[in-house]
Design a protein around this motif. Structure first.
Motif, PDB file in Angstrom:
ATOM      1  N   LEU A 117      51.409  42.188  42.468  1.00 33.54           N
ATOM      2  CA  LEU A 117      51.572  43.353  41.593  1.00 33.54           C
ATOM      3  C   LEU A 117      52.383  42.979  40.357  1.00 33.54           C
ATOM      4  O   LEU A 117      52.074  43.423  39.240  1.00 33.54           O
ATOM      5  CB  LEU A 117      52.258  44.493  42.352  1.00 33.54           C
ATOM      6  N   GLN A 118      53.405  42.150  40.547  1.00 33.99           N
ATOM      7  CA  GLN A 118      54.195  41.676  39.414  1.00 33.99           C
ATOM      8  C   GLN A 118      53.321  40.843  38.477  1.00 33.99           C
ATOM      9  O   GLN A 118      53.397  40.972  37.250  1.00 33.99           O
ATOM     10  CB  GLN A 118      55.366  40.822  39.931  1.00 33.99           C
ATOM     11  N   ALA A 119      52.457  40.003  39.049  1.00 30.04           N
ATOM     12  CA  ALA A 119      51.621  39.108  38.246  1.00 30.04           C
ATOM     13  C   ALA A 119      50.640  39.871  37.374  1.00 30.04           C
ATOM     14  O   ALA A 119      50.270  39.414  36.292  1.00 30.04           O
ATOM     15  CB  ALA A 119      50.867  38.130  39.146  1.00 30.04           C
ATOM     16  N   VAL A 120      50.177  41.042  37.848  1.00 32.14           N
ATOM     17  CA  VAL A 120      49.206  41.833  37.071  1.00 32.14           C
ATOM     18  C   VAL A 120      49.869  43.034  36.402  1.00 32.14           C
ATOM     19  O   VAL A 120      49.192  43.955  35.943  1.00 32.14           O
ATOM     20  CB  VAL A 120      48.019  42.287  37.946  1.00 32.14           C
ATOM     21  N   ASN A 121      51.207  43.021  36.341  1.00 32.43           N
ATOM     22  CA  ASN A 121      51.972  44.046  35.636  1.00 32.43           C
ATOM     23  C   ASN A 121      51.790  45.439  36.234  1.00 32.43           C
ATOM     24  O   ASN A 121      51.669  46.432  35.523  1.00 32.43           O
ATOM     25  CB  ASN A 121      51.596  44.061  34.139  1.00 32.43           C
ATOM     26  N   LEU A 122      51.778  45.503  37.562  1.00 27.61           N
ATOM     27  CA  LEU A 122      51.698  46.793  38.259  1.00 27.61           C
ATOM     28  C   LEU A 122      52.907  46.999  39.176  1.00 27.61           C
ATOM     29  O   LEU A 122      52.857  47.811  40.098  1.00 27.61           O
ATOM     30  CB  LEU A 122      50.407  46.871  39.095  1.00 27.61           C
ATOM     31  N   GLN A 123      53.980  46.299  38.919  1.00 27.50           N
ATOM     32  CA  GLN A 123      55.116  46.311  39.840  1.00 27.50           C
ATOM     33  C   GLN A 123      55.812  47.668  39.928  1.00 27.50           C
ATOM     34  O   GLN A 123      56.528  47.938  40.900  1.00 27.50           O
ATOM     35  CB  GLN A 123      56.134  45.232  39.447  1.00 27.50           C
ATOM     36  N   ASP A 124      55.604  48.540  38.953  1.00 23.65           N
ATOM     37  CA  ASP A 124      56.325  49.814  38.923  1.00 23.65           C
ATOM     38  C   ASP A 124      55.510  51.001  39.438  1.00 23.65           C
ATOM     39  O   ASP A 124      55.951  52.146  39.310  1.00 23.65           O
ATOM     40  CB  ASP A 124      56.788  50.111  37.486  1.00 23.65           C
ATOM     41  N   ILE A 125      54.336  50.753  40.005  1.00 19.21           N
ATOM     42  CA  ILE A 125      53.483  51.889  40.375  1.00 19.21           C
ATOM     43  C   ILE A 125      53.144  51.921  41.865  1.00 19.21           C
ATOM     44  O   ILE A 125      52.216  52.623  42.264  1.00 19.21           O
ATOM     45  CB  ILE A 125      52.169  51.863  39.565  1.00 19.21           C
ATOM     46  N   GLU A 126      53.874  51.195  42.701  1.00 22.71           N
ATOM     47  CA  GLU A 126      53.501  51.114  44.102  1.00 22.71           C
ATOM     48  C   GLU A 126      53.544  52.466  44.794  1.00 22.71           C
ATOM     49  O   GLU A 126      52.859  52.676  45.799  1.00 22.71           O
ATOM     50  CB  GLU A 126      54.396  50.112  44.835  1.00 22.71           C
ATOM     51  N   GLY A 127      54.311  53.425  44.272  1.00 27.22           N
ATOM     52  CA  GLY A 127      54.389  54.741  44.886  1.00 27.22           C
ATOM     53  C   GLY A 127      53.385  55.739  44.341  1.00 27.22           C
ATOM     54  O   GLY A 127      53.289  56.868  44.847  1.00 27.22           O
ATOM     55  N   ILE A 169      44.351  38.004  29.321  1.00 27.30           N
ATOM     56  CA  ILE A 169      45.078  36.731  29.314  1.00 27.30           C
ATOM     57  C   ILE A 169      45.858  36.571  30.613  1.00 27.30           C
ATOM     58  O   ILE A 169      45.842  35.504  31.241  1.00 27.30           O
ATOM     59  CB  ILE A 169      46.011  36.662  28.097  1.00 27.30           C
ATOM     60  N   ARG A 170      46.536  37.644  31.014  1.00 25.43           N
ATOM     61  CA  ARG A 170      47.310  37.584  32.254  1.00 25.43           C
ATOM     62  C   ARG A 170      46.390  37.301  33.445  1.00 25.43           C
ATOM     63  O   ARG A 170      46.727  36.526  34.347  1.00 25.43           O
ATOM     64  CB  ARG A 170      48.062  38.903  32.457  1.00 25.43           C
ATOM     65  N   PHE A 171      45.224  37.938  33.453  1.00 24.68           N
ATOM     66  CA  PHE A 171      44.253  37.729  34.528  1.00 24.68           C
ATOM     67  C   PHE A 171      43.803  36.273  34.567  1.00 24.68           C
ATOM     68  O   PHE A 171      43.775  35.648  35.631  1.00 24.68           O
ATOM     69  CB  PHE A 171      43.050  38.651  34.334  1.00 24.68           C
ATOM     70  N   ILE A 190      30.968  38.018  29.576  1.00 23.77           N
ATOM     71  CA  ILE A 190      31.965  37.863  28.522  1.00 23.77           C
ATOM     72  C   ILE A 190      32.395  36.393  28.484  1.00 23.77           C
ATOM     73  O   ILE A 190      33.102  35.917  29.371  1.00 23.77           O
ATOM     74  CB  ILE A 190      33.174  38.784  28.768  1.00 23.77           C
ATOM     75  N   VAL A 191      31.975  35.684  27.468  1.00 23.65           N
ATOM     76  CA  VAL A 191      32.172  34.240  27.416  1.00 23.65           C
ATOM     77  C   VAL A 191      33.649  33.873  27.451  1.00 23.65           C
ATOM     78  O   VAL A 191      34.050  32.904  28.108  1.00 23.65           O
ATOM     79  CB  VAL A 191      31.499  33.657  26.160  1.00 23.65           C
ATOM     80  N   SER A 192      34.494  34.642  26.781  1.00 23.51           N
ATOM     81  CA  SER A 192      35.913  34.300  26.704  1.00 23.51           C
ATOM     82  C   SER A 192      36.595  34.336  28.071  1.00 23.51           C
ATOM     83  O   SER A 192      37.652  33.725  28.252  1.00 23.51           O
ATOM     84  CB  SER A 192      36.645  35.241  25.743  1.00 23.51           C
ATOM     85  N   ASP A 193      35.999  35.026  29.050  1.00 20.93           N
ATOM     86  CA  ASP A 193      36.585  35.069  30.390  1.00 20.93           C
ATOM     87  C   ASP A 193      36.595  33.687  31.047  1.00 20.93           C
ATOM     88  O   ASP A 193      37.429  33.415  31.906  1.00 20.93           O
ATOM     89  CB  ASP A 193      35.803  36.033  31.291  1.00 20.93           C
ATOM     90  N   VAL A 194      35.645  32.828  30.678  1.00 23.97           N
ATOM     91  CA  VAL A 194      35.507  31.545  31.369  1.00 23.97           C
ATOM     92  C   VAL A 194      35.587  30.342  30.439  1.00 23.97           C
ATOM     93  O   VAL A 194      35.677  29.206  30.909  1.00 23.97           O
ATOM     94  CB  VAL A 194      34.168  31.489  32.147  1.00 23.97           C
ATOM     95  N   GLU A 195      35.582  30.579  29.133  1.00 25.48           N
ATOM     96  CA  GLU A 195      35.470  29.468  28.174  1.00 25.48           C
ATOM     97  C   GLU A 195      36.576  28.439  28.349  1.00 25.48           C
ATOM     98  O   GLU A 195      36.340  27.232  28.265  1.00 25.48           O
ATOM     99  CB  GLU A 195      35.484  30.016  26.747  1.00 25.48           C
ATOM    100  N   PHE A 196      37.800  28.897  28.616  1.00 23.95           N
ATOM    101  CA  PHE A 196      38.929  27.975  28.709  1.00 23.95           C
ATOM    102  C   PHE A 196      39.245  27.583  30.146  1.00 23.95           C
ATOM    103  O   PHE A 196      39.638  26.443  30.415  1.00 23.95           O
ATOM    104  CB  PHE A 196      40.173  28.596  28.062  1.00 23.95           C
TER     105      PHE A 196
END
Length: 289
Positions: A117-127, A169-171, A190-196
């Motif tokens: 949850l922290q990695a995907v920026n959802l750490q504050d919504i667990e409730g 980017i975070r994903f 979406i090419v940018s999802d895999v290009e790099f």
């Protein structure tokens, strides 16, 4: 772990969804690129056992997945294109429930869920209840659910739908970290999802695998065929009616075109380095403007 697709074909009535698809996947990130309707979701549904192939087979370390059953499915983390959730569950309740379904120790599983949850920026919504989340937040929660339990195989079908650029980017960074010693299959248009991040890219068109290779190797196939030229007016675009245009923009000098052509398409055209998007559009783009 090695996954082998051997001559997989699938029809829906008269429509051929997959035609003699063969590929070998080893640990790493594989980008499955194709336009909508190319067969990406069908291939994934065959891999996870939601569909049966009309012909061909899928092997994992030499054993047919149909004989492996749950032993194989327990190694998969899967995010479908349109994930469904229990909207009355809170995020915490949902992830604890998924830990129970996956057979993950409750305390260990929740610790991992909090890290994800922290990695995907959802750490504050667990409730919060899932029904109150935005579409992008639910998509990120689906990524957490797929990665929960450290599966050996991660399958993601259009995973960045609804994500803003920063979340994308975070994903991508999360998937890169997760991919060590694991096989990741990321299906997208979406090419940018895999290009790099992709070690290899597989391009599907109308159910057939038409290219597979490292992004740079695929780009090198277009070396000497991607051009840029600036024209002064819209009317000049007519001369490129038979040329594939991968991009165009206006600036103070006119209209800048990025073209894919075997021969120099204009006296002022200059060669440029191909991109993976050029490769994709060389197969799926339309000629002209």
């Amino acid at each position: 772990m090695v996954i082998e697709f051997q001559g997989i074909s699938k029809r829906y009535g008269k429509k051929i969804a997959l035609r003699d698809f063969s590929a070998t996947l080893k640990p790493g990130i594989y980008g499955l690129l194709g336009a909508n309707g190319a067969g990406k979701t069908t291939l994934i549904n065959l891999l996870v056992g939601l569909l049966k192939a009309d012909s061909g087979r899928i092997l994992v370390d030499g054993t047919d997945t149909r004989t492996l059953g749950r032993d194989f499915l327990s190694q998969i983390g899967y995010l479908p294109q349109y994930p469904e959730f229990y909207h009355d569950f809170t995020v915490k309740e949902f992830l604890r429930y998924m830990c129970a379904l996956k057979g993950i120790d409750a305390r260990k599983g929740w610790r991992q869920a909090q890290e994800l949850l922290q990695a995907v920026n959802l750490q504050d919504i667990e409730g919060k209840k899932i029904g109150a989340l935005s579409g992008g937040m639910r998509q990120r929660l689906g990524i957490v659910e797929a990665v929960l339990g450290d599966p050996n195989i991660l399958i993601l079908d259009e995973p960045t739908a609804g994500l803003d650029p920063q979340e994308r980017i975070r994903f991508r960074n999360l998937i890169t970290r997760f991919s060590k010693d694991r096989t990741v299959l990321l299906a997208t248009h979406i090419v940018s999802d895999v290009e790099f991040i992709a070690n290899e890219v597989m391009i599907l068109k109308e159910g057939s695998l038409i290219r597979q290779g490292a992004p740079k190797a695929l780009e090198d196939e277009l070396d000497g065929m991607v051009w840029t030229v600036t024209i002064s007016s819209d009317t000049e675009q007519d001369q490129f009616a038979d040329v594939k245009i991968s991009n165009m923009r206006r600036d103070e000098n006119g209209i800048v075109l990025r073209l894919i052509a075997q021969d120099k398409p204009h006296p002022d055209a200059q060669l440029v380095r191909p991109s993976l998007e050029d490769v994709f559009l060389s197969f799926f783009g339309e000629a002209g403007v």
